[in-house]
Write an enzyme that holds these catalytic residues in place. Structure first.
Site, PDB file in Angstrom:
ATOM      1  N   MET B   1       0.854  -1.204   0.000  1.00 10.91           N
ATOM      2  CA  MET B   1       0.000   0.000   0.000  1.00 10.91           C
ATOM      3  C   MET B   1       0.881   1.242   0.000  1.00 10.91           C
ATOM      4  SD  MET B   1      -1.918   2.646   1.451  1.00 10.91           S
ATOM      5  CE  MET B   1      -1.179   2.934   3.036  1.00 10.91           C
ATOM      6  N   PRO B   2       0.746   2.147  -0.876  1.00 12.36           N
ATOM      7  CA  PRO B   2      -0.195   2.157  -1.996  1.00 12.36           C
ATOM      8  C   PRO B   2       0.345   1.423  -3.226  1.00 12.36           C
ATOM      9  CG  PRO B   2       1.047   4.175  -1.999  1.00 12.36           C
ATOM     10  CD  PRO B   2       1.526   3.380  -0.802  1.00 12.36           C
ATOM     11  N   VAL B   3      -0.607   1.145  -4.132  1.00 14.25           N
ATOM     12  CA  VAL B   3      -0.263   0.696  -5.483  1.00 14.25           C
ATOM     13  C   VAL B   3      -0.579   1.855  -6.430  1.00 14.25           C
ATOM     14  CG1 VAL B   3      -0.941  -0.848  -7.370  1.00 14.25           C
ATOM     15  CG2 VAL B   3      -0.619  -1.768  -5.069  1.00 14.25           C
ATOM     16  N   GLU B  39       4.354   0.474  -4.360  1.00 13.45           N
ATOM     17  CA  GLU B  39       4.518  -0.304  -5.590  1.00 13.45           C
ATOM     18  C   GLU B  39       4.016   0.558  -6.750  1.00 13.45           C
ATOM     19  OE1 GLU B  39       4.496  -5.076  -6.214  1.00 13.45           O
ATOM     20  OE2 GLU B  39       3.540  -4.167  -4.514  1.00 13.45           O
TER      21      GLU B  39
END
Lengths: 67, 67, 67, 67, 67, 67
Positions: B1-3, B39
């Site tokens: 988190m986050p993507v 990510e």
């Protein structure tokens, strides 16, 4: 329903893609959803376009291979 | 988190992709999120597949280049 | 161009969202892309809808908070 | 890696969501990918926002329920 | 095939959503694709989660309404 | 606003892509949204990466062509 988008590093074999499609579809079928309603899209991403921890995976994980 | 999924015209240099990955990761790190949790996926889109105002970017913005 | 989709756990403050929008836009502006061309969409996801390592984040990371 | 986005009609029970997260993660684990690397995001979509064959699912499939 | 994801500011009326679903499906039908194969998902995004030019749309376009 | 992501099998002609971009933009213009605000991204997916009913489209629909 459902629509499933899978983002993975480029390089899965055709056999691995088939297993992903079969396996993920089965997960929903086991919940009572008709198999024909399950749509799966596999997106293959070059490792240099995938960042983790601020670095491209092509550098950070240069020795890890896809199945 | 986050993507984070980034959609951009095809043609960013490897150097520009690195800057995007570093810079966007840093934005979240400054909010207290561990860098390793960020990510980032860069999707390169051919300009003929990108429409703005009803026209492909390959026509409408044919002289604009990616960094 | 670019379009950026950010997926994060629900609960970012309005201030944190503003910092994300400003910061990510600036990353692209520094590469020479006009700020007005940068479009950012923040998707807030309930932790029970986010799985990591086979478990919902609502269980696995139940004490971690968003900024 | 991988990141999996699942789009489904709103209304899955917490139990069904858990089965989806477990099951889809297992598909990748069986290909040799570490479970911790599998990130899954479930997006719940109101049936009136989902169109099939030109009609909202809220009308076309008004008697079909989610698991 | 195709799957269409539409991201728009929250607040479209049910009537506007129907027109979007009908209209977009028709675009593909006119290319010879069976209507039943067209799947459309409308994602409604709060304006404070949508950034343009480095600012949330809730501030930058606070007087613009959705149809 | 809106941003539209279209996922379709690889192989649409340049002419078909133009019709999609024009047609989908028009759907929103007819709702009163300025054409210039409509951004459309077409993602072309190899049929072997697209699963329906548990099988790759490259097998299940091997004789169906894109427009």
């Amino acid at each position: 329903m459902p629509v499933v988008h899978i983002y993975a590093w480029k390089g899965f074999t055709e056999q691995a893609k088939k297993k992903v499609i079969e396996g993920v579809t089965k997960v929903f079928a086991e919940l009572g959803i008709p198999k024909e309603a399950v749509e799966i899209i596999i997106h293959e991403i070059p490792k240099e376009n995938w960042g983790i921890g601020g670095e491209p995976a092509s550098i950070k994980f240069k020795d890890i291979r896809t199945p």
